[in-house]
Design an enzyme around this catalytic site. Structure first.
Site, PDB file in Angstrom:
ATOM      1  N   PRO A   1      53.407 172.964 -21.734  1.00  0.00           N
ATOM      2  CA  PRO A   1      51.795 172.394 -21.041  1.00  0.00           C
ATOM      3  C   PRO A   1      50.726 172.398 -22.276  1.00  0.00           C
ATOM      4  O   PRO A   1      50.922 173.184 -23.065  1.00  0.00           O
ATOM      5  CB  PRO A   1      51.629 173.435 -20.073  1.00  0.00           C
ATOM      6  N   ASN A   2      49.997 171.189 -21.821  1.00  0.00           N
ATOM      7  CA  ASN A   2      48.803 171.267 -22.611  1.00  0.00           C
ATOM      8  C   ASN A   2      48.863 170.988 -24.233  1.00  0.00           C
ATOM      9  O   ASN A   2      47.877 170.683 -24.934  1.00  0.00           O
ATOM     10  CB  ASN A   2      47.688 172.508 -22.603  1.00  0.00           C
TER      11      ASN A   2
ATOM     12  N   ARG B   1      42.023 169.485 -28.236  1.00  0.00           N
ATOM     13  CA  ARG B   1      42.325 170.848 -27.431  1.00  0.00           C
ATOM     14  C   ARG B   1      41.693 171.973 -28.517  1.00  0.00           C
ATOM     15  O   ARG B   1      42.473 172.056 -29.409  1.00  0.00           O
ATOM     16  CB  ARG B   1      43.498 171.128 -26.914  1.00  0.00           C
TER      17      ARG B   1
ATOM     18  N   ALA C   1      51.664 178.097 -22.597  1.00  0.00           N
ATOM     19  CA  ALA C   1      51.348 179.309 -21.819  1.00  0.00           C
ATOM     20  C   ALA C   1      52.589 179.755 -20.782  1.00  0.00           C
ATOM     21  O   ALA C   1      52.596 180.766 -20.743  1.00  0.00           O
ATOM     22  CB  ALA C   1      50.135 179.040 -20.945  1.00  0.00           C
TER      23      ALA C   1
ATOM     24  N   GLU D   1      61.701 180.516 -30.483  1.00  0.00           N
ATOM     25  CA  GLU D   1      60.261 180.310 -29.859  1.00  0.00           C
ATOM     26  C   GLU D   1      59.396 180.134 -31.059  1.00  0.00           C
ATOM     27  O   GLU D   1      59.403 180.649 -32.009  1.00  0.00           O
ATOM     28  CB  GLU D   1      59.909 181.478 -29.253  1.00  0.00           C
TER      29      GLU D   1
ATOM     30  N   ARG E   1      45.527 187.160 -30.649  1.00  0.00           N
ATOM     31  CA  ARG E   1      44.601 186.460 -29.575  1.00  0.00           C
ATOM     32  C   ARG E   1      44.333 187.371 -28.435  1.00  0.00           C
ATOM     33  O   ARG E   1      44.692 188.534 -28.501  1.00  0.00           O
ATOM     34  CB  ARG E   1      45.092 184.998 -29.185  1.00  0.00           C
TER      35      ARG E   1
END
Ligand code: DQA
Length: 142
Positions: free
Chosen positions: A9-10, A17, A77, A98, A107
């Site tokens: 996603p995103n 972004r 996410a 991953e 973060r």
């Protein structure tokens, strides 16, 4: 060797972004870069992307049925809370790496935990588009 790249996603918003975090390149720029690397290395590469958890699960299963030798996944996410993606990766024998563009451990706290990491052969984070290349190299050199 045949490798599947899966983006979650995103990541379709790359370029727009949070460029300070994710850089100015679009996903298509990054995929072109990965494609050139793979052409040079004589690796067959295939790209898929979705904002939807179920689609990503289907893509993971399909990578096994399509006889891919490895998966490089940036689950966005979903990384931090999708036990279903963890189980999809665990459910197939295809080795999966991953990856993250940003340094997730530097973060916000919610990004420090990856629930998919235990199902993957390793995690690469913080190297921008090179994270994908490092993931491919990890699969190639195993
Ligand atoms: C990301 C990191 C995730 O925490 C975030 O939700 C993303 C992108 C990365 O590539 O740095 O969507 O996976």
């Amino acid at each position: 060797m045949k490798i599947k790249i899966i983006n979650g996603p995103n990541l379709n918003l790359l370029g727009l972004r949070e460029p300070d975090v994710y850089g100015a390149e679009t996903l298509s720029d990054i995929n072109d870069y990965i494609q050139s690397f793979c052409d040079e290395a004589e690796i067959e590469v295939n790209f898929s992307r979705s904002n939807h958890e179920g689609d990503i699960i289907d893509q993971i299963h399909q990578a096994h049925f399509d006889k891919f030798d490895g998966i490089v996944i940036n689950a966005g996410a979903f990384t931090h809370y999708s036990y279903a993606i963890h189980d999809a990766i665990s459910g197939i024998p295809v080795p999966t790496v991953e990856v993250h563009l940003s340094a997730i451990h530097q973060r916000e706290e919610f990004r420090h935990k990856s629930v998919i990491a235990p199902a993957c052969i390793g995690q690469i984070s913080g190297f921008g588009k090179e994270s994908y290349i490092l993931g491919i190299l990890a699969l190639q050199n195993r």
